[in-house]
Design an enzyme around this catalytic site. Structure first.
Site, PDB file in Angstrom:
ATOM      1  N   LYS A 220      17.425   3.777   0.841  1.00  0.00           N
ATOM      2  CA  LYS A 220      18.357   3.552   1.962  1.00  0.00           C
ATOM      3  C   LYS A 220      19.592   2.854   1.393  1.00  0.00           C
ATOM      4  O   LYS A 220      19.775   1.641   1.558  1.00  0.00           O
ATOM      5  CB  LYS A 220      17.725   2.630   3.007  1.00  0.00           C
ATOM      6  CG  LYS A 220      16.558   3.215   3.775  1.00  0.00           C
ATOM      7  CD  LYS A 220      16.163   2.223   4.873  1.00  0.00           C
ATOM      8  CE  LYS A 220      14.859   2.597   5.528  1.00  0.00           C
ATOM      9  NZ  LYS A 220      14.357   1.553   6.435  1.00  0.00           N
TER      10      LYS A 220
ATOM     11  N   PHE B  24      14.291   3.589  10.542  1.00  0.00           N
ATOM     12  CA  PHE B  24      12.924   3.226  10.194  1.00  0.00           C
ATOM     13  C   PHE B  24      12.062   4.479  10.043  1.00  0.00           C
ATOM     14  O   PHE B  24      11.948   5.287  10.955  1.00  0.00           O
ATOM     15  CB  PHE B  24      12.302   2.239  11.188  1.00  0.00           C
ATOM     16  CG  PHE B  24      11.166   1.516  10.539  1.00  0.00           C
ATOM     17  CD1 PHE B  24      11.405   0.486   9.641  1.00  0.00           C
ATOM     18  CD2 PHE B  24       9.849   1.904  10.768  1.00  0.00           C
ATOM     19  CE1 PHE B  24      10.355  -0.142   8.980  1.00  0.00           C
ATOM     20  CE2 PHE B  24       8.797   1.270  10.119  1.00  0.00           C
ATOM     21  CZ  PHE B  24       9.058   0.240   9.226  1.00  0.00           C
TER      22      PHE B  24
ATOM     23  N   LYS C 299       0.823  -1.201   0.000  1.00  0.00           N
ATOM     24  CA  LYS C 299       0.000   0.000   0.000  1.00  0.00           C
ATOM     25  C   LYS C 299       0.860   1.255   0.000  1.00  0.00           C
ATOM     26  O   LYS C 299       0.372   2.361  -0.206  1.00  0.00           O
ATOM     27  CB  LYS C 299      -0.889   0.009   1.256  1.00  0.00           C
ATOM     28  CG  LYS C 299      -1.669  -1.267   1.442  1.00  0.00           C
ATOM     29  CD  LYS C 299      -2.255  -1.334   2.868  1.00  0.00           C
ATOM     30  CE  LYS C 299      -2.728  -2.708   3.194  1.00  0.00           C
ATOM     31  NZ  LYS C 299      -3.034  -2.843   4.635  1.00  0.00           N
ATOM     32  N   GLY C 300       2.140   1.071   0.241  1.00  0.00           N
ATOM     33  CA  GLY C 300       3.029   2.213   0.474  1.00  0.00           C
ATOM     34  C   GLY C 300       3.197   3.183  -0.684  1.00  0.00           C
ATOM     35  O   GLY C 300       3.539   4.346  -0.491  1.00  0.00           O
TER      36      GLY C 300
ATOM     37  N   ARG D   7       0.654   6.216   7.530  1.00  0.00           N
ATOM     38  CA  ARG D   7       0.786   6.326   6.074  1.00  0.00           C
ATOM     39  C   ARG D   7       0.327   7.690   5.581  1.00  0.00           C
ATOM     40  O   ARG D   7       0.732   8.165   4.529  1.00  0.00           O
ATOM     41  CB  ARG D   7      -0.045   5.247   5.367  1.00  0.00           C
ATOM     42  CG  ARG D   7       0.466   3.826   5.569  1.00  0.00           C
ATOM     43  CD  ARG D   7      -0.239   2.900   4.578  1.00  0.00           C
ATOM     44  NE  ARG D   7      -0.123   1.492   4.930  1.00  0.00           N
ATOM     45  CZ  ARG D   7       0.880   0.704   4.572  1.00  0.00           C
ATOM     46  NH1 ARG D   7       1.876   1.196   3.872  1.00  0.00           N
ATOM     47  NH2 ARG D   7       0.912  -0.571   4.925  1.00  0.00           N
TER      48      ARG D   7
ATOM     49  N   GLU E 161       8.126   3.188  -6.716  1.00  0.00           N
ATOM     50  CA  GLU E 161       8.312   2.600  -5.388  1.00  0.00           C
ATOM     51  C   GLU E 161       8.408   3.677  -4.308  1.00  0.00           C
ATOM     52  O   GLU E 161       8.836   4.804  -4.565  1.00  0.00           O
ATOM     53  CB  GLU E 161       9.591   1.721  -5.461  1.00  0.00           C
ATOM     54  CG  GLU E 161       9.958   0.894  -4.278  1.00  0.00           C
ATOM     55  CD  GLU E 161       8.894  -0.049  -3.737  1.00  0.00           C
ATOM     56  OE1 GLU E 161       7.767   0.397  -3.517  1.00  0.00           O
ATOM     57  OE2 GLU E 161       9.229  -1.212  -3.460  1.00  0.00           O
ATOM     58  N   ASP E 162       7.981   3.318  -3.114  1.00  0.00           N
ATOM     59  CA  ASP E 162       8.085   4.268  -2.008  1.00  0.00           C
ATOM     60  C   ASP E 162       9.505   4.336  -1.449  1.00  0.00           C
ATOM     61  O   ASP E 162      10.081   5.397  -1.299  1.00  0.00           O
ATOM     62  CB  ASP E 162       7.083   3.922  -0.883  1.00  0.00           C
ATOM     63  CG  ASP E 162       7.114   2.447  -0.475  1.00  0.00           C
ATOM     64  OD1 ASP E 162       7.945   1.675  -0.999  1.00  0.00           O
ATOM     65  OD2 ASP E 162       6.290   2.048   0.376  1.00  0.00           O
TER      66      ASP E 162
ATOM     67  N   ASP F 243      14.885  -0.565   0.628  1.00  0.00           N
ATOM     68  CA  ASP F 243      15.594  -0.848   1.878  1.00  0.00           C
ATOM     69  C   ASP F 243      16.667  -1.895   1.559  1.00  0.00           C
ATOM     70  O   ASP F 243      17.742  -1.555   1.081  1.00  0.00           O
ATOM     71  CB  ASP F 243      14.565  -1.330   2.906  1.00  0.00           C
ATOM     72  CG  ASP F 243      15.151  -1.588   4.287  1.00  0.00           C
ATOM     73  OD1 ASP F 243      16.370  -1.401   4.464  1.00  0.00           O
ATOM     74  OD2 ASP F 243      14.413  -1.995   5.192  1.00  0.00           O
TER      75      ASP F 243
HETATM   76  P1  IMP Z   1      13.060  -4.152   0.814  1.00  0.00           P
HETATM   77  O1  IMP Z   1      12.625  -5.384   0.105  1.00  0.00           O
HETATM   78  O2  IMP Z   1      13.854  -4.467   2.049  1.00  0.00           O
HETATM   79  O3  IMP Z   1      13.808  -3.183  -0.075  1.00  0.00           O
HETATM   80  O4  IMP Z   1      11.785  -3.439   1.391  1.00  0.00           O
HETATM   81  C1  IMP Z   1      10.850  -2.906   0.571  1.00  0.00           C
HETATM   82  C2  IMP Z   1       9.578  -2.486   1.266  1.00  0.00           C
HETATM   83  O5  IMP Z   1       9.661  -2.512   2.702  1.00  0.00           O
HETATM   84  C3  IMP Z   1       9.276  -1.057   0.918  1.00  0.00           C
HETATM   85  O6  IMP Z   1       8.612  -0.953  -0.305  1.00  0.00           O
HETATM   86  C4  IMP Z   1       8.424  -0.622   2.087  1.00  0.00           C
HETATM   87  O7  IMP Z   1       7.090  -0.969   1.870  1.00  0.00           O
HETATM   88  C5  IMP Z   1       8.989  -1.408   3.257  1.00  0.00           C
HETATM   89  N1  IMP Z   1       9.958  -0.574   4.022  1.00  0.00           N
HETATM   90  C6  IMP Z   1      11.297  -0.545   3.900  1.00  0.00           C
HETATM   91  N2  IMP Z   1      11.859   0.360   4.731  1.00  0.00           N
HETATM   92  C7  IMP Z   1      10.824   0.946   5.386  1.00  0.00           C
HETATM   93  C8  IMP Z   1      10.749   1.989   6.388  1.00  0.00           C
HETATM   94  O8  IMP Z   1      11.735   2.600   6.839  1.00  0.00           O
HETATM   95  N3  IMP Z   1       9.497   2.300   6.820  1.00  0.00           N
HETATM   96  C9  IMP Z   1       8.369   1.685   6.363  1.00  0.00           C
HETATM   97  N4  IMP Z   1       8.399   0.724   5.424  1.00  0.00           N
HETATM   98  C10 IMP Z   1       9.618   0.352   4.939  1.00  0.00           C
HETATM   99 MG    MG Z   2       6.586  -0.876  -0.655  1.00  0.00          MG
END
Ligand code: IMP
Ligand code: MG
Length: 187
Positions: free
Chosen positions: A135, A156, A47-48, A169, A103-104, A107
């Site tokens: 990040k 975070f 949903k982000g 959100r 993408e939001d 990470d």
């Molecule tokens: P990744 O697969 O670790 O890159 O994570 C991707 C998803 O995790 C992002 O699209 C977000 O929805 C969620 N996410 C990653 N970091 C954060 C954060 O700092 N706050 C909230 N959601 C996060």
């Molecule tokens: Mg996401």
């Protein structure tokens, strides 16, 4: 301000201003590719992505269609489970289409890496990535956004679509969560 919010790092004004600039760069890129009227498929992961997708759409000048998927990679907590799962798939064929992932935040990069591979298997014309936040020091796989609005530290974050426990959100800014308070927080 909510007691779990430690610090605002990006204001709405700053995000809007930067999104405008980056959306223009994306527009210019596809213009230079001479793809004509062919709609670009913007794909957001629920949903982000919602607030940033809205922001981006307002500033993107080319023909496009918007599609959404639901991917689970996080549990309800602040740590990635590292195993993305497609809970809601695209309902259109993407063979021969230009895909732009909106993408939001990146990470570990695991979700995006998984999704880019998933799309590539379906023979699209191109797959590009724009992210609001990156990040960079938290990446665990070799993935790079084609465009990004901001690099952020490995903290975070909430707001602008980002949640903790499905909250925050709707904050019109990006903020750091107080993880010490969060550890014992009673919702
Ligand atoms: P990744 O697969 O670790 O890159 O994570 C991707 C998803 O995790 C992002 O699209 C977000 O929805 C969620 N996410 C990653 N970091 C954060 C954060 O700092 N706050 C909230 N959601 C996060
Ligand atoms: Mg996401």
């Amino acid at each position: 301000m909510h007691p779990l919010i430690k610090e605002v790092i990006l204001s709405k004004e700053k995000i809007d201003e930067r999104t405008k600039i980056v959306a223009k760069q994306v527009t210019e890129h596809y213009r230079s590719q001479k793809i004509g009227d062919e709609p670009i498929v913007l794909v957001g992961f629920l949903k982000g992505c919602v607030p940033f997708m809205g922001n981006f759409l307002e500033n993107f000048e080319l023909n496009c269609q918007t599609e959404y998927m639901l991917i689970s990679s996080y549990g309800s907590n602040i740590k990635s489970s590292g195993k993305p799962e497609i809970l809601l798939d695209l309902r259109i064929p993407i063979e021969n289409r230009h895909i732009l992932i909106v993408e939001d935040i990146i990470d570990t990069g695991i979700t995006l890496d998984f999704m880019v591979n998933y799309f590539r298997m379906q023979n699209p014309k191109s797959v590009k990535i724009i992210t609001m936040l990156d990040k960079v020091t938290a990446h665990k796989v070799d993935i790079k956004a084609d465009w990004k609005c901001f690099d952020v530290e490995d903290q975070f974050l909430v707001g602008m679509g980002l949640d903790v426990n499905e909250r925050f959100r709707n904050l019109p800014y990006v903020a750091v969560v107080d993880v010490e308070k969060l550890a014992t927080w009673k919702w």
